[in-house]
Motif scaffolding. Structure first.
Motif, short mmCIF file in Angstrom:
data_model
loop_
_atom_site.label_atom_id
_atom_site.label_comp_id
_atom_site.label_asym_id
_atom_site.label_seq_id
_atom_site.Cartn_x
_atom_site.Cartn_y
_atom_site.Cartn_z
N LEU A 355 0.87 -1.18 0.00
CA LEU A 355 0.00 0.00 0.00
C LEU A 355 0.90 1.22 0.00
CD1 LEU A 355 -2.88 1.23 0.23
CD2 LEU A 355 -2.55 1.20 2.72
N ALA A 356 0.79 2.05 -1.03
CA ALA A 356 1.64 3.22 -1.17
C ALA A 356 0.83 4.49 -0.96
CB ALA A 356 2.30 3.24 -2.54
N ASP A 357 1.37 5.42 -0.18
CA ASP A 357 0.77 6.75 0.00
C ASP A 357 1.40 7.69 -1.01
OD1 ASP A 357 -0.26 5.42 2.14
OD2 ASP A 357 0.69 6.65 3.68
N ARG A 358 0.57 8.40 -1.77
CA ARG A 358 1.08 9.33 -2.78
C ARG A 358 0.33 10.66 -2.64
NH1 ARG A 358 4.37 6.37 -5.84
NH2 ARG A 358 3.92 4.14 -6.08
N SER A 359 1.10 11.73 -2.53
CA SER A 359 0.50 13.05 -2.32
C SER A 359 1.14 14.08 -3.24
CB SER A 359 0.67 13.51 -0.86
OG SER A 359 0.08 12.59 0.03
N ARG A 360 0.35 15.10 -3.59
CA ARG A 360 0.87 16.27 -4.29
C ARG A 360 0.42 17.51 -3.53
NH1 ARG A 360 -0.69 16.36 -10.43
NH2 ARG A 360 -2.77 16.00 -9.53
N GLU A 371 -0.18 23.14 1.64
CA GLU A 371 -1.51 22.56 1.47
C GLU A 371 -1.46 21.41 0.47
OE1 GLU A 371 -4.94 25.15 1.13
OE2 GLU A 371 -3.61 26.86 1.43
N LYS A 372 -2.17 20.34 0.79
CA LYS A 372 -2.22 19.20 -0.12
C LYS A 372 -3.14 19.48 -1.29
CE LYS A 372 -0.99 15.16 2.64
NZ LYS A 372 -1.41 13.83 3.12
N ARG A 373 -2.67 19.14 -2.46
CA ARG A 373 -3.52 19.21 -3.65
C ARG A 373 -4.34 17.92 -3.76
NH1 ARG A 373 -4.48 20.72 -9.12
NH2 ARG A 373 -6.28 19.38 -9.56
N ASP A 374 -3.68 16.79 -3.53
CA ASP A 374 -4.38 15.52 -3.53
C ASP A 374 -3.66 14.53 -2.63
OD1 ASP A 374 -2.22 14.65 -5.26
OD2 ASP A 374 -3.37 15.43 -6.95
N GLU A 375 -4.38 13.50 -2.24
CA GLU A 375 -3.85 12.45 -1.36
C GLU A 375 -4.44 11.13 -1.82
OE1 GLU A 375 -3.26 11.95 3.38
OE2 GLU A 375 -5.34 12.26 2.71
N GLY A 422 -8.65 7.78 -2.76
CA GLY A 422 -8.23 9.01 -2.10
C GLY A 422 -9.05 10.19 -2.57
N LYS A 423 -8.41 11.39 -2.56
CA LYS A 423 -9.12 12.61 -2.93
C LYS A 423 -8.20 13.55 -3.69
CE LYS A 423 -12.27 12.75 1.06
NZ LYS A 423 -12.72 13.56 2.23
N ASP A 424 -8.78 14.21 -4.68
CA ASP A 424 -8.21 15.41 -5.28
C ASP A 424 -9.03 16.55 -4.70
OD1 ASP A 424 -7.82 17.67 -6.90
OD2 ASP A 424 -7.31 16.45 -8.65
N PHE A 425 -8.42 17.35 -3.83
CA PHE A 425 -9.19 18.31 -3.04
C PHE A 425 -9.77 19.45 -3.87
CE2 PHE A 425 -6.22 16.35 -0.03
CZ PHE A 425 -7.12 15.88 0.91
N ILE A 426 -9.38 19.56 -5.15
CA ILE A 426 -9.94 20.59 -6.01
C ILE A 426 -10.98 20.00 -6.96
CG2 ILE A 426 -9.42 22.30 -7.79
CD1 ILE A 426 -8.45 23.04 -5.01
N ALA A 432 -12.09 9.70 -4.83
CA ALA A 432 -11.61 9.28 -6.15
C ALA A 432 -11.22 7.81 -6.08
CB ALA A 432 -10.41 10.13 -6.57
N GLN A 433 -11.37 7.13 -7.22
CA GLN A 433 -10.91 5.75 -7.34
C GLN A 433 -10.42 5.57 -8.77
OE1 GLN A 433 -12.59 2.56 -4.95
NE2 GLN A 433 -13.11 1.50 -6.85
N ASP A 434 -9.09 5.33 -8.89
CA ASP A 434 -8.46 5.21 -10.20
C ASP A 434 -7.88 3.82 -10.37
OD1 ASP A 434 -9.08 7.91 -10.24
OD2 ASP A 434 -7.04 8.54 -9.73
#
Length: 937
Positions: A355-360, A371-375, A422-426, A432-434
């Motif tokens: 399980l990998a955590d990926r954030s922008r 501020e996180k753009r997505d998580e 996860g989520k794209d906060f914008i 989200a599910q990709d």
């Protein structure tokens, strides 16, 4: 307490009494004519695995031999093998046997026991390093055998100044892996990756390795295209005796084995490491046919109907990893000639879940939290299959002439499924599910035909090599799609994102294929002139190398989309279907269904070639206690690239002529210590993918990778200084320093492209790298005869590296000096071994760490991304029964240390986890493995 003391003392007494019942055999091996002692001669007890190599003074000792009568075999290359029968060993006494070996001036067919020089033992490696005229580090097959390392990449972690990236790529002295050159035996290895200049060392199983040497300083007879190091991989050659080995292994990975595993349907040949069903179907429209057709053309729907609706994920249980291998070695006498082979085949399968955590993040502002753009959280399922074959042949015509034919083949395939939540906060604040469904296969062949010929009583040597390489890489039907969580329904649901036109990440399907071929031809001439000392002749060397490789690459992008003029009510229904139903063939139709869009651009295909013609003149000249070596190497190269963009054709032709002088000086304080100093000029050419303007979208990093046709060749000045001390046989201690200056270094950098990440390649103005290295190998048998302790040995090496790259005076909005991309500031490898030659019990504990490095260099909008250190500990235990059956148990990555990538949010060129922000985090899980090997003699 008294009882514990008594039991401890009693146990030690019993152990010492047991050990005291054994004797030993010792002596000195010398040349019968000159009286000089012989270093590295083999002394072994016939019918057993017990044996030693003579030390720096020609001395040997076989200790802890049970009382009795034995036959002793003494051998060394170019000397006649001697066989001593009825050697009597008495308890608590040493049997002394001093031996004089005679040179073998006749054909090897006249020798009763035919010996091949031992090159894979610790003693042989240390001897080869000591005699080398360059700065060298290495590892022997003996050390490899004591580890749980399964391939050459894992083995390399044990070498001084070496670090491993992605479990397959090698960095030497902290410099990016693109700055290394790799040779398999004496032929240049192919680049194994589409998108970077590197060699994937995980393709070579560890059991096929004889030894590995890393040359860290330049010399005229070796290729000049490196800055970190030249890595020479030697695969096994002729066996000492005929054998057949059969082995199998199983592995259990933490958080993977016996847990849920998901993937889409594969092909019937996946278990062999290649695909047979994922490619575009026969009759599928060409790129031009789709590009030239309008949206209303029926071909847009019929093309979609031809595509495989492979979106259903089947869930099974991940079984234990498995491997099976068979190997044999054989010698044949053909009159006075000897034909030998070592041939092996392996097949393996492994599972991996993590399980990998990926954030922008949004653009960082000093003094304010980022501020996180997505998580996102990536559930990653990987299945790997590999098939490997090695077949090496040696034809020894006589003592002066031999022909070698080496072959290495590897086929590997990887099936990867990623379910991202996860989520794209914008854009997708409610969820989200990709999905990513990817299969990648590689086929590698490397072959060399090599001849070595000695003349004039071995004073003249001629070596030639003809080599060929082939690499095939495919990525058929890489499928990607995104969804968002909609609250319109009563319970909410995920809705497919349909792009209005071609998109690399929304409903995209990618097909990529690459063929690369290479041919190598080299000749090396060496002439020795008698000097004052017999073992230090003056040497003249000259030769040439021609290396030509060419690549053709093509990719195709297809996108499913729903036109705006179609029935939008039907479109909304399709977007809400499960993904394995939404893209059924019947849903591609004109009027109210999906259509297919061609997204392929002219830059998605290229062909390229590199020609290098090199010649050199060099030599060795001893002066007193000094050894001077060096010369001049000249390399003429032509690099061509042909591709196109929407603006027109792109033709790159880089023609370079480089003069590469080098000088190595070593001073011998004694037979046990010396100091080396060297200077050499080297270079570094851009690789095909790095200057091809082809854009590849990485689902893993949520970023694009783009080439740069304006890349220039880098030039490097290298200075080395090292002190080496050899206290006993197989032992060494060294401390060294190095300095490198780069002109136009090539780096992986970030580009400013809207809000998305895009990685590319660029030349900096210059860079400086310098550091220190320390290495030690020590066996406690030289300092104590105490039971257990004398069986311990240690291997420790460490490096400290500093670097600075200069980006130019005209750089705005960011510092124009920082660390070199890809460079680790420190590396530590340490291992402790316990080897009991009587019981054939062995165990080892190994530790490896490399410091934080810049993964991708940043810019004004995107901070640099750093990969942080990982502390890796491996444990291995093995036991051999009756010289035939070996059981081995191991744990890789004992503490399951986390992979951590952080962005430098405050732009201070270092990572503080309390201030800077994580971008990619995951743990792969520890691997517990068990293997059994049976040897038929």
């Amino acid at each position: 307490m008294k009882l514990k003391i008594f039991l401890t003392a009693f146990t030690l007494l019993i152990v010492n009494l047991v050990w005291a019942q054994s004797g030993s055999i010792r002596g000195v091996i010398s040349d019968s004519k000159t009286g000089e002692t012989i270093i590295g001669a083999n002394v072994r007890i016939e019918g057993t695995t017990i044996g030693v190599a003579t030390g720096l003074d020609g001395d040997f000792e076989i200790s802890r031999v049970e009382p009795g009568t034995y036959t002793l075999i003494v051998s060394f290359i170019s000397y006649k093998t001697l066989r001593f029968e009825d050697v009597l060993v008495v308890a608590e006494k040493a049997t002394v046997l001093n031996v004089n070996l005679e040179e073998d001036l006749g054909d090897l067919g006249e020798v009763v026991v035919v010996a091949t020089r031992e090159t894979g033992s610790n003693m042989a490696i240390v001897s080869e390093i000591r005699k080398s005229l360059q700065v060298v580090s290495g590892i022997s097959s003996e050390q490899i055998r004591l580890s749980q390392d399964g391939n050459a990449a894992q083995v390399m972690k044990r070498v001084s100044g070496v670090s491993i990236v992605d479990n397959k790529f090698v960095r030497v002295r902290g410099v990016d892996d693109r700055y290394n050159v790799v040779m398999i035996n004496n032929s240049i290895a192919p680049t194994t990756q589409v998108d970077k200049r590197t060699f994937s060392f995980d393709l070579i199983p560890s059991e096929n390795l004889d030894r590995m040497l890393i040359y860290k300083s330049a010399s005229p007879e070796v290729p000049g295209d490196f800055a970190g190091g030249m890595i020479k991989v030697f695969t096994k050659n002729a066996p000492d005796e005929d054998f057949i080995n059969v082995g199998f292994g199983v592995g259990i990975r933490q958080n993977t084995t016996f847990n849920k595993y998901s993937q889409t349907r594969g092909s019937s040949t996946d278990w062999l490491g290649f695909d047979s069903s994922r490619g575009l179907p026969a009759g599928f429209p060409t790129t031009n046919e789709l590009l030239s057709s309008g949206t209303g053309n029926p071909i847009r729907a019929t093309a979609g109907q031809l595509l495989d609706n492979n979106f259903r994920m089947d869930t099974t249980t991940a079984m234990p990893d498995g491997s099976f291998g068979i190997a044999f070695g054989k010698n044949w006498m053909l009159g006075r000639k000897r034909l030998s082979t070592v041939t092996s085949a392996t097949i393996s399968q492994g599972y991996q879940y993590f399980l990998a955590d990926r954030s922008r993040y949004f653009f960082p502002e000093p003094g304010r939290p980022t501020e996180k753009r997505d998580e996102y959280f990536d559930n990653t399922y990987i299945k790997e299959n590999e098939l490997g074959v090695m077949s090496n042949w040696l034809l020894r015509l006589n003592s002066d002439n031999k022909i070698e034919f080496r072959n290495l083949f590897n086929q590997s395939g990887m099936n990867e499924t990623v379910v991202r939540t996860g989520k794209d906060f914008i854009q997708r604040p409610f969820g989200a599910q990709d999905y990513s469904f990817r299969y990648e296969a590689r086929r590698l062949y490397s072959g060399q035909l090599e001849g070595t010929h000695l003349f004039n009583n071995e004073s003249t040597k001629l070596n030639w090599v003809l080599g060929g390489n082939y690499l095939y890489h495919e990525e058929p039907d890489f499928r990607r799609l995104r969804t968002f969580f909609s609250t319109d329904a009563s319970e909410g649901e995920f809705v497919i994102i349909a792009p209005p036109s071609s998109s690399p990440q929304d409903l995209g399907r990618y097909y990529g294929y690459m063929n690369e071929r290479g041919a190598v031809n080299g000749v090396n001439f060496e002439k020795k002139f008698t000097g004052v000392e017999k073992d230090r002749p003056r040497i003249f060397r000259a030769g040439y190398l021609v290396d030509y490789k060419w690549r053709d690459f093509e990719a195709r992008y297809l996108t499913t989309f729903f036109p705006g003029f179609h029935n939008q009510e039907i479109g909304e229904q399709l977007l809400r279907k499960p993904i394995y139903e939404a893209f059924a063939p019947e849903n591609y139709r004109q009027g109210d269904g999906w259509l297919l869009q061609e997204g392929t651009r002219p830059s998605d295909a290229y062909d390229a070639s590199t020609f290098v013609g090199a010649g050199y003149v060099g030599g060795v000249y001893p002066v007193g206690d000094f050894n001077l070596s060096g010369g001049l190497r000249t390399e003429y190269s032509v690099q061509n690239l042909n591709t196109a963009t929407d603006a027109g054709l792109i033709n790159v032709e880089n023609v370079e002529l480089a003069y590469l002088p080098s000088l190595n000086v070593d001073y011998n304080f004694s037979r046990r210590s010396l100091v080396r100093a060297s200077y050499g000029k080297t270079l570094n050419r851009p690789e095909f993918r790095e200057f091809a303007p082809f854009l590849y979208y990485s689902f893993e990093f949520i970023a694009g990778f783009f080439g740069n046709p304006d890349l220039q060749m880098a030039r490097i000045d290298n200075v080395d200084l090292r002190y080496e001390f050899y206290p006993n046989e197989g032992e060494t201690f060294s401390v060294g320093a190095f300095y490198k200056f780069f002109k136009d270094p090539i780096e992986l950098i970030q580009q400013n492209v809207t809000e998305n990440l895009q990685f590319s390649y660029g030349n900096a103005v210059d860079a400086t790298v310098y550091g220190i290295e320390v290495e030690g190998r020590k066996a406690l048998s030289t300092v104590t005869s105490a039971p257990f302790i004398r069986n311990l040995s240690f291997n420790v090496n460490a490096s400290l590296v500093w670097s600075e790259v200069f980006l130019g005076e005209d750089v705005a909005f960011e510092a124009n000096r920082r660390a070199l991309q890809g460079q680790s500031p420190y590396m530590v490898n340490a291992a402790v071994y316990y080897i009991d030659p009587i019981s054939n019990f062995q165990t080892s504990l190994a530790y490896n760490v490399q410091g934080p490095r810049i993964f991708v260099a940043g810019n004004v909008n995107f901070p640099s991304i750093y990969e942080l250190e990982r502390h890796v500990v491996d444990l291995t235990v093995s036991k051999t029964f009756k010289d035939r059956t070996t059981l081995k148990f191991g744990i890789q990555d004992l503490f399951n240390y986390q992979f951590r990538f952080y962005q430098d949010s405050n732009f201070d060129r270092r990572i503080d986890r309390d201030i800077d922000d994580p971008m990619y985090l995951w743990r792969r899980g520890s691997l517990y493995s068990f293997s059994i090997n049976y040897r038929i003699k």
